[in-house]
Design a protein around this motif. Sequence first.
Motif, PDB file in Angstrom:
ATOM      1  N   THR A 136      20.426 -14.648 -64.649  1.00  0.00           N
ATOM      2  CA  THR A 136      19.470 -14.019 -63.729  1.00  0.00           C
ATOM      3  C   THR A 136      18.548 -15.052 -63.113  1.00  0.00           C
ATOM      4  OG1 THR A 136      19.518 -12.014 -65.100  1.00  0.00           O
ATOM      5  CG2 THR A 136      17.719 -12.222 -63.514  1.00  0.00           C
ATOM      6  N   THR A 137      18.128 -16.041 -63.888  1.00  0.00           N
ATOM      7  CA  THR A 137      17.276 -17.109 -63.351  1.00  0.00           C
ATOM      8  C   THR A 137      17.986 -17.855 -62.239  1.00  0.00           C
ATOM      9  OG1 THR A 137      16.182 -17.379 -65.495  1.00  0.00           O
ATOM     10  CG2 THR A 137      15.981 -19.183 -63.920  1.00  0.00           C
ATOM     11  N   ALA A 138      19.266 -18.168 -62.445  1.00  0.00           N
ATOM     12  CA  ALA A 138      20.041 -18.865 -61.412  1.00  0.00           C
ATOM     13  C   ALA A 138      20.173 -18.004 -60.157  1.00  0.00           C
ATOM     14  CB  ALA A 138      21.407 -19.237 -61.961  1.00  0.00           C
ATOM     15  N   ASP A 139      20.439 -16.715 -60.338  1.00  0.00           N
ATOM     16  CA  ASP A 139      20.608 -15.819 -59.180  1.00  0.00           C
ATOM     17  C   ASP A 139      19.305 -15.674 -58.399  1.00  0.00           C
ATOM     18  OD1 ASP A 139      23.239 -15.446 -59.888  1.00  0.00           O
ATOM     19  OD2 ASP A 139      22.865 -13.588 -61.000  1.00  0.00           O
ATOM     20  N   VAL A 140      18.193 -15.472 -59.107  1.00  0.00           N
ATOM     21  CA  VAL A 140      16.898 -15.311 -58.431  1.00  0.00           C
ATOM     22  C   VAL A 140      16.515 -16.588 -57.701  1.00  0.00           C
ATOM     23  CG1 VAL A 140      14.421 -14.973 -58.811  1.00  0.00           C
ATOM     24  CG2 VAL A 140      16.074 -13.545 -60.030  1.00  0.00           C
ATOM     25  N   PHE A 141      16.760 -17.719 -58.325  1.00  0.00           N
ATOM     26  CA  PHE A 141      16.433 -18.981 -57.673  1.00  0.00           C
ATOM     27  C   PHE A 141      17.258 -19.172 -56.411  1.00  0.00           C
ATOM     28  CE2 PHE A 141      17.418 -23.570 -57.243  1.00  0.00           C
ATOM     29  CZ  PHE A 141      16.161 -24.005 -56.890  1.00  0.00           C
ATOM     30  N   GLN A 142      18.537 -18.837 -56.478  1.00  0.00           N
ATOM     31  CA  GLN A 142      19.393 -18.973 -55.305  1.00  0.00           C
ATOM     32  C   GLN A 142      18.934 -18.057 -54.169  1.00  0.00           C
ATOM     33  OE1 GLN A 142      23.448 -17.747 -55.916  1.00  0.00           O
ATOM     34  NE2 GLN A 142      24.243 -19.031 -54.257  1.00  0.00           N
TER      35      GLN A 142
END
Length: 247
Positions: A136-142
Amino acid sequence: MEETIDLRQLFGTLKKRLWLIALITIIAAMISGIVSFFVLTPVYQARTQILVNQESSEQQPLNAYTIQTNIQLISTYNEIITSPVILEDVVKKLNLNVTAKQLSGQVQVTNSQDSQVAHIVVQDTNAKRATDIANTTADVFQEKISSIMSIDNVSVLSKAELADSLNPIKPAPLMNIAIAIVVGLMLGVGLAFLLEYLDQNIKNEQDVERILQIPVIGVISEISDGEVQPSSTSQSYTHTKGVTRGV
């Protein structure tokens, strides 16, 4: 000769109190094992990878300068990933019972030198939750990096897999037990020498020489009841620094 005697005393002390050294070592190993297996909470780790790479075009072809710029941007991205603007959305999406500041202590961003790949590493006491937080952190950052920095050069290279996160990274029971054995041995040896130092009882002629600094040139053996007693006229003598004493 002096050094040989010291070594013999050293090994003699260890041999005499070997049971104490072994007991302390075993107790330390048992305590470490019990704490590692039954007291400490296992911590799991999940990892996802993101790639920082600007798309090349006819007007701006991909070159060494562009790649170097992407690498330099990773350090900035590392700060953004662990910032509240990203982690607050992660908390909301996963409905976590922690604040963004508390979550930042579980999230770490690393990258290899001269690499455009960044690793989002998450540690948690629940393997599935660690995996969800990393992805989720990777998706939100992207999603949010384009609005934060007006660029769109981040893609998720690989997502965290639950199967890869099932083995806890800590505690490490075997390593803890090994450390406890070493510490137990050190404590046991130290205590053995301390007890030997505090023991001032004279047990043999070596103790006489060591404590009184007087050479022993004669020893009277103990006579049992079954042995013939010496006559009253017989005498034995010991000499100590030129002084003769008759017995």
